[in-house]
Motif scaffolding. Structure first.
Motif, short mmCIF file in Angstrom:
data_model
loop_
_atom_site.label_atom_id
_atom_site.label_comp_id
_atom_site.label_asym_id
_atom_site.label_seq_id
_atom_site.Cartn_x
_atom_site.Cartn_y
_atom_site.Cartn_z
N GLU A 197 0.85 -1.21 0.00
CA GLU A 197 0.00 0.00 0.00
C GLU A 197 0.87 1.24 0.00
N PHE A 198 0.69 2.08 -0.99
CA PHE A 198 1.32 3.39 -0.99
C PHE A 198 0.36 4.37 -0.32
N VAL A 221 -2.56 8.55 -3.94
CA VAL A 221 -2.70 7.59 -2.84
C VAL A 221 -4.11 7.68 -2.26
N PRO A 222 -4.59 6.57 -1.66
CA PRO A 222 -3.92 5.27 -1.51
C PRO A 222 -3.89 4.49 -2.82
N THR A 223 -2.79 3.77 -3.04
CA THR A 223 -2.63 2.88 -4.18
C THR A 223 -2.19 1.52 -3.67
N LEU A 224 -2.82 0.47 -4.18
CA LEU A 224 -2.47 -0.89 -3.78
C LEU A 224 -1.86 -1.64 -4.95
N MET A 230 -7.96 -1.36 5.41
CA MET A 230 -6.71 -2.11 5.35
C MET A 230 -6.56 -3.01 6.57
N GLU A 231 -7.02 -2.57 7.70
CA GLU A 231 -6.99 -3.40 8.91
C GLU A 231 -7.88 -4.63 8.74
N LYS A 232 -9.05 -4.43 8.14
CA LYS A 232 -9.96 -5.56 7.87
C LYS A 232 -9.33 -6.50 6.86
N LEU A 233 -8.68 -5.95 5.85
CA LEU A 233 -8.03 -6.77 4.84
C LEU A 233 -6.95 -7.64 5.47
N ALA A 234 -6.17 -7.07 6.38
CA ALA A 234 -5.10 -7.81 7.05
C ALA A 234 -5.66 -9.00 7.83
N ILE A 270 1.54 -7.94 4.09
CA ILE A 270 1.10 -6.58 3.78
C ILE A 270 2.21 -5.60 4.14
N LYS A 271 2.59 -4.78 3.18
CA LYS A 271 3.62 -3.77 3.39
C LYS A 271 3.04 -2.39 3.08
#
Length: 202
Positions: A44-45, A168-171, A60-64, A73-74
């Protein structure tokens, strides 16, 4: 960024269940590199100065939580937002990673900028942020000036350049696929899309 904001609103309002999606190149994702990383990863940028990145954090927390355990995940902080302090804030994120207080510092910085509406305008402000995360001034100062942190900050800048990130955000998934976040309509579909790309081999 407007598409990302629309997605965030939609994720709140729409139901969390979707049928199995038929994800397509050009609609849901773009191929930006010819070869993928050896192991599955999501990069994730983001920028602490980006309000959409702030709102993107819960997603992003849910995705993790939902991604398979073998997916890494970085996060890579960009320097094209934040003006004169952009480089220093990038180093602060790298130092937080080195000192193992990345989650705490991330939360504090986002809250400071977007909730409290307080600028980060000096090195003292950054040291104060680390103090709130439980890091002494001595340790924070040493980390910020260290070779590993400067190396990590330089790598994040190279990442931005190599992937030609302009917003951003870009994945980026597996170093090969760029997620079109505006194409999905729910949290579950977002997770399905990212999971699909982590497993994609062609």
């Amino acid at each position: 960024m407007k598409k990302v904001f629309a997605l965030l609103i939609g994720l709140v309002l729409l139901p969390l269940s979707v049928n199995a999606a038929d994800f397509k190149e050009g609609t849901n994702y773009e191929v930006i590199k010819q070869t993928a990383t050896e192991k599955p990863e999501v990069l994730e940028f983001f920028s602490f100065y980006c309000p959409h990145c702030f709102k993107f954090e819960p997603l992003m927390e849910k995705l993790a939580q939902d991604l398979p355990s073998d997916v890494t995940i970085k996060k890579s902080h960009v320097n094209f937002l934040g003006g004169a302090m952009a480089d220093e804030v990038t180093k602060a994120y790298a130092a937080a990673d080195l000192l193992d207080v990345k989650e705490e510092v991330t939360s504090i910085i986002f809250d400071r900028i977007h909730t409290q509406r307080k600028a980060i305008s000096s090195q003292k402000d950054i040291i104060d942020i680390f103090a709130k995360a439980g890091v002494s001034e001595k340790d924070a100062t040493a980390a910020l000036a260290s070779f590993p942190v400067n190396g990590m900050a330089s790598q994040m800048k190279r990442n931005t350049e190599n992937f030609k990130v302009r917003g951003v955000p870009t994945l980026i998934v597996n170093g090969k696929y760029k997620v079109n976040t505006g194409s999905v309509k729910s949290v579950e579909e977002f997770t399905e899309l990212v999971t699909f790309l982590t497993k994609k081999t062609d």
